[in-house]
Scaffold this motif. Structure first.
Motif, PDB file in Angstrom:
ATOM      1  N   ILE A  94      -8.537   0.727  -9.771  1.00 54.38           N
ATOM      2  CA  ILE A  94      -8.781  -0.713  -9.769  1.00 54.38           C
ATOM      3  C   ILE A  94      -7.444  -1.428  -9.589  1.00 54.38           C
ATOM      4  CG2 ILE A  94      -9.645  -2.663 -11.091  1.00 54.38           C
ATOM      5  CD1 ILE A  94     -11.426  -0.625 -12.613  1.00 54.38           C
ATOM      6  N   ILE A  95      -7.403  -2.324  -8.617  1.00 55.98           N
ATOM      7  CA  ILE A  95      -6.186  -3.089  -8.345  1.00 55.98           C
ATOM      8  C   ILE A  95      -6.513  -4.580  -8.367  1.00 55.98           C
ATOM      9  CG2 ILE A  95      -5.153  -1.241  -6.951  1.00 55.98           C
ATOM     10  CD1 ILE A  95      -5.871  -3.001  -4.458  1.00 55.98           C
TER      11      ILE A  95
ATOM     12  N   GLY B   6       0.815  -1.205   0.000  1.00 56.65           N
ATOM     13  CA  GLY B   6       0.000   0.000   0.000  1.00 56.65           C
ATOM     14  C   GLY B   6       0.849   1.255   0.000  1.00 56.65           C
ATOM     15  N   GLY B   7       1.964   1.205   0.731  1.00 53.89           N
ATOM     16  CA  GLY B   7       2.860   2.360   0.776  1.00 53.89           C
ATOM     17  C   GLY B   7       3.443   2.693  -0.585  1.00 53.89           C
ATOM     18  N   ASP B   8       3.884   1.663  -1.316  1.00 54.79           N
ATOM     19  CA  ASP B   8       4.402   1.897  -2.662  1.00 54.79           C
ATOM     20  C   ASP B   8       3.312   2.456  -3.568  1.00 54.79           C
ATOM     21  OD1 ASP B   8       6.990   1.126  -2.086  1.00 54.79           O
ATOM     22  OD2 ASP B   8       6.794  -0.878  -2.935  1.00 54.79           O
ATOM     23  N   LEU B   9       2.122   1.904  -3.467  1.00 56.72           N
ATOM     24  CA  LEU B   9       1.002   2.375  -4.271  1.00 56.72           C
ATOM     25  C   LEU B   9       0.721   3.851  -3.986  1.00 56.72           C
ATOM     26  CD1 LEU B   9      -1.152   1.000  -6.218  1.00 56.72           C
ATOM     27  CD2 LEU B   9      -2.647   1.062  -4.232  1.00 56.72           C
ATOM     28  N   ILE B  10       0.623   4.197  -2.720  1.00 56.17           N
ATOM     29  CA  ILE B  10       0.336   5.582  -2.320  1.00 56.17           C
ATOM     30  C   ILE B  10       1.452   6.519  -2.756  1.00 56.17           C
ATOM     31  CG2 ILE B  10       0.096   7.116  -0.316  1.00 56.17           C
ATOM     32  CD1 ILE B  10      -1.330   4.637   1.051  1.00 56.17           C
ATOM     33  N   ASN B  11       2.694   6.164  -2.459  1.00 56.35           N
ATOM     34  CA  ASN B  11       3.821   7.044  -2.781  1.00 56.35           C
ATOM     35  C   ASN B  11       3.946   7.321  -4.273  1.00 56.35           C
ATOM     36  OD1 ASN B  11       4.576   7.368  -0.114  1.00 56.35           O
ATOM     37  ND2 ASN B  11       5.969   5.626  -0.153  1.00 56.35           N
ATOM     38  N   GLN B  12       3.646   6.321  -5.091  1.00 51.84           N
ATOM     39  CA  GLN B  12       3.843   6.481  -6.529  1.00 51.84           C
ATOM     40  C   GLN B  12       2.627   7.044  -7.262  1.00 51.84           C
ATOM     41  OE1 GLN B  12       5.917   3.001  -8.181  1.00 51.84           O
ATOM     42  NE2 GLN B  12       6.653   2.636  -6.096  1.00 51.84           N
TER      43      GLN B  12
ATOM     44  N   PHE C 283      -3.027  -4.438   2.643  1.00 47.86           N
ATOM     45  CA  PHE C 283      -1.852  -4.741   1.841  1.00 47.86           C
ATOM     46  C   PHE C 283      -0.822  -5.413   2.755  1.00 47.86           C
ATOM     47  CE2 PHE C 283      -3.909  -1.265  -0.358  1.00 47.86           C
ATOM     48  CZ  PHE C 283      -3.736  -1.566  -1.698  1.00 47.86           C
ATOM     49  N   LEU C 284       0.258  -5.914   2.192  1.00 52.65           N
ATOM     50  CA  LEU C 284       1.280  -6.613   2.985  1.00 52.65           C
ATOM     51  C   LEU C 284       1.920  -5.741   4.065  1.00 52.65           C
ATOM     52  CD1 LEU C 284       3.069  -8.724   0.238  1.00 52.65           C
ATOM     53  CD2 LEU C 284       1.454  -9.500   1.979  1.00 52.65           C
ATOM     54  N   ASP C 285       1.922  -4.415   3.860  1.00 55.99           N
ATOM     55  CA  ASP C 285       2.504  -3.511   4.853  1.00 55.99           C
ATOM     56  C   ASP C 285       1.458  -2.974   5.829  1.00 55.99           C
ATOM     57  OD1 ASP C 285       1.182  -1.921   3.014  1.00 55.99           O
ATOM     58  OD2 ASP C 285       2.845  -0.545   2.703  1.00 55.99           O
ATOM     59  N   SER C 286       0.318  -3.632   5.907  1.00 60.32           N
ATOM     60  CA  SER C 286      -0.790  -3.317   6.822  1.00 60.32           C
ATOM     61  C   SER C 286      -1.518  -2.015   6.510  1.00 60.32           C
ATOM     62  CB  SER C 286      -0.322  -3.308   8.291  1.00 60.32           C
ATOM     63  OG  SER C 286       0.141  -4.600   8.640  1.00 60.32           O
ATOM     64  N   VAL C 287      -1.325  -1.446   5.346  1.00 62.58           N
ATOM     65  CA  VAL C 287      -2.123  -0.306   4.899  1.00 62.58           C
ATOM     66  C   VAL C 287      -3.474  -0.866   4.459  1.00 62.58           C
ATOM     67  CG1 VAL C 287      -2.352   1.484   3.120  1.00 62.58           C
ATOM     68  CG2 VAL C 287      -0.131   1.063   4.183  1.00 62.58           C
ATOM     69  N   SER C 288      -4.553  -0.237   4.912  1.00 65.99           N
ATOM     70  CA  SER C 288      -5.887  -0.719   4.549  1.00 65.99           C
ATOM     71  C   SER C 288      -6.343  -0.106   3.223  1.00 65.99           C
ATOM     72  CB  SER C 288      -6.903  -0.369   5.642  1.00 65.99           C
ATOM     73  OG  SER C 288      -7.150   1.027   5.652  1.00 65.99           O
ATOM     74  N   LEU C 289      -7.312  -0.748   2.605  1.00 68.60           N
ATOM     75  CA  LEU C 289      -7.916  -0.195   1.392  1.00 68.60           C
ATOM     76  C   LEU C 289      -8.475   1.192   1.669  1.00 68.60           C
ATOM     77  CD1 LEU C 289      -9.927  -3.116  -0.260  1.00 68.60           C
ATOM     78  CD2 LEU C 289      -8.027  -1.851  -1.238  1.00 68.60           C
ATOM     79  N   GLN C 290      -9.108   1.345   2.817  1.00 68.17           N
ATOM     80  CA  GLN C 290      -9.688   2.632   3.187  1.00 68.17           C
ATOM     81  C   GLN C 290      -8.611   3.700   3.315  1.00 68.17           C
ATOM     82  OE1 GLN C 290     -12.274   2.579   6.596  1.00 68.17           O
ATOM     83  NE2 GLN C 290     -12.315   4.801   6.741  1.00 68.17           N
ATOM     84  N   ASP C 291      -7.505   3.382   3.981  1.00 68.74           N
ATOM     85  CA  ASP C 291      -6.408   4.350   4.126  1.00 68.74           C
ATOM     86  C   ASP C 291      -5.833   4.732   2.764  1.00 68.74           C
ATOM     87  OD1 ASP C 291      -6.646   4.403   6.883  1.00 68.74           O
ATOM     88  OD2 ASP C 291      -5.001   2.989   7.216  1.00 68.74           O
ATOM     89  N   ALA C 292      -5.630   3.747   1.903  1.00 64.26           N
ATOM     90  CA  ALA C 292      -5.100   4.031   0.566  1.00 64.26           C
ATOM     91  C   ALA C 292      -6.050   4.941  -0.184  1.00 64.26           C
ATOM     92  CB  ALA C 292      -4.867   2.734  -0.197  1.00 64.26           C
ATOM     93  N   GLY C 293      -7.329   4.651  -0.125  1.00 58.56           N
ATOM     94  CA  GLY C 293      -8.324   5.481  -0.799  1.00 58.56           C
ATOM     95  C   GLY C 293      -8.354   6.903  -0.280  1.00 58.56           C
ATOM     96  N   GLU C 294      -8.265   7.043   1.043  1.00 57.45           N
ATOM     97  CA  GLU C 294      -8.279   8.385   1.643  1.00 57.45           C
ATOM     98  C   GLU C 294      -7.032   9.172   1.252  1.00 57.45           C
ATOM     99  OE1 GLU C 294      -8.855   7.806   5.833  1.00 57.45           O
ATOM    100  OE2 GLU C 294     -10.942   7.153   5.555  1.00 57.45           O
ATOM    101  N   LYS C 295      -5.886   8.541   1.281  1.00 58.37           N
ATOM    102  CA  LYS C 295      -4.641   9.239   0.950  1.00 58.37           C
ATOM    103  C   LYS C 295      -4.548   9.578  -0.531  1.00 58.37           C
ATOM    104  CE  LYS C 295      -2.148   7.737   4.935  1.00 58.37           C
ATOM    105  NZ  LYS C 295      -1.178   6.893   5.558  1.00 58.37           N
ATOM    106  N   LEU C 296      -5.192   8.783  -1.372  1.00 61.38           N
ATOM    107  CA  LEU C 296      -5.153   9.037  -2.811  1.00 61.38           C
ATOM    108  C   LEU C 296      -6.405   9.770  -3.307  1.00 61.38           C
ATOM    109  CD1 LEU C 296      -3.716   5.600  -3.960  1.00 61.38           C
ATOM    110  CD2 LEU C 296      -2.525   7.816  -3.945  1.00 61.38           C
TER     111      LEU C 296
END
Length: 92
Positions: free
Chosen positions: A45-46, A28-34, A58-71
């Motif tokens: 869509i992933i 999730g961190g890589d997804l968010i950062n990039q 995600f493997l780094d414990s980032v949730s779908l919700q957190d990724a969505g909020e940050k992006l």
């Protein structure tokens, strides 16, 4: 479909190393950062293999919700290898 835009964006695996090129090891961190500075439209869509077996982290414990909020976008997992599910989600 008129007005439909789909963009495929590769994500480099900074977490496990650049030689790792399978979607199941993208964090999730890589997804968010990039993707944080990109215009992502209405939905991201992933493949579902990016998430742990429970389907919410995600493997780094980032949730779908957190990724969505940050992006600032709705993040939707679809079954890997299912073209029909991918097309259905794109057209919905």
């Amino acid at each position: 479909y008129d007005g439909l835009t789909v963009e495929v964006v590769p994500i480099v695996n900074d977490f496990f190393g650049h030689s790792i090129d399978v979607s199941g090891l993208v964090t999730g961190g890589d997804l968010i950062n990039q993707l944080k500075d990109k215009e992502l439209g209405e939905v991201l869509i992933i493949p579902d293999v990016m998430l742990r077996s429970e389907g919410d982290l995600f493997l780094d414990s980032v949730s779908l919700q957190d990724a969505g909020e940050k992006l600032s976008v709705r993040v939707v997992p679809v079954p890997a290898g299912s073209a029909s599910q991918l097309i259905k989600e794109i057209l919905s």
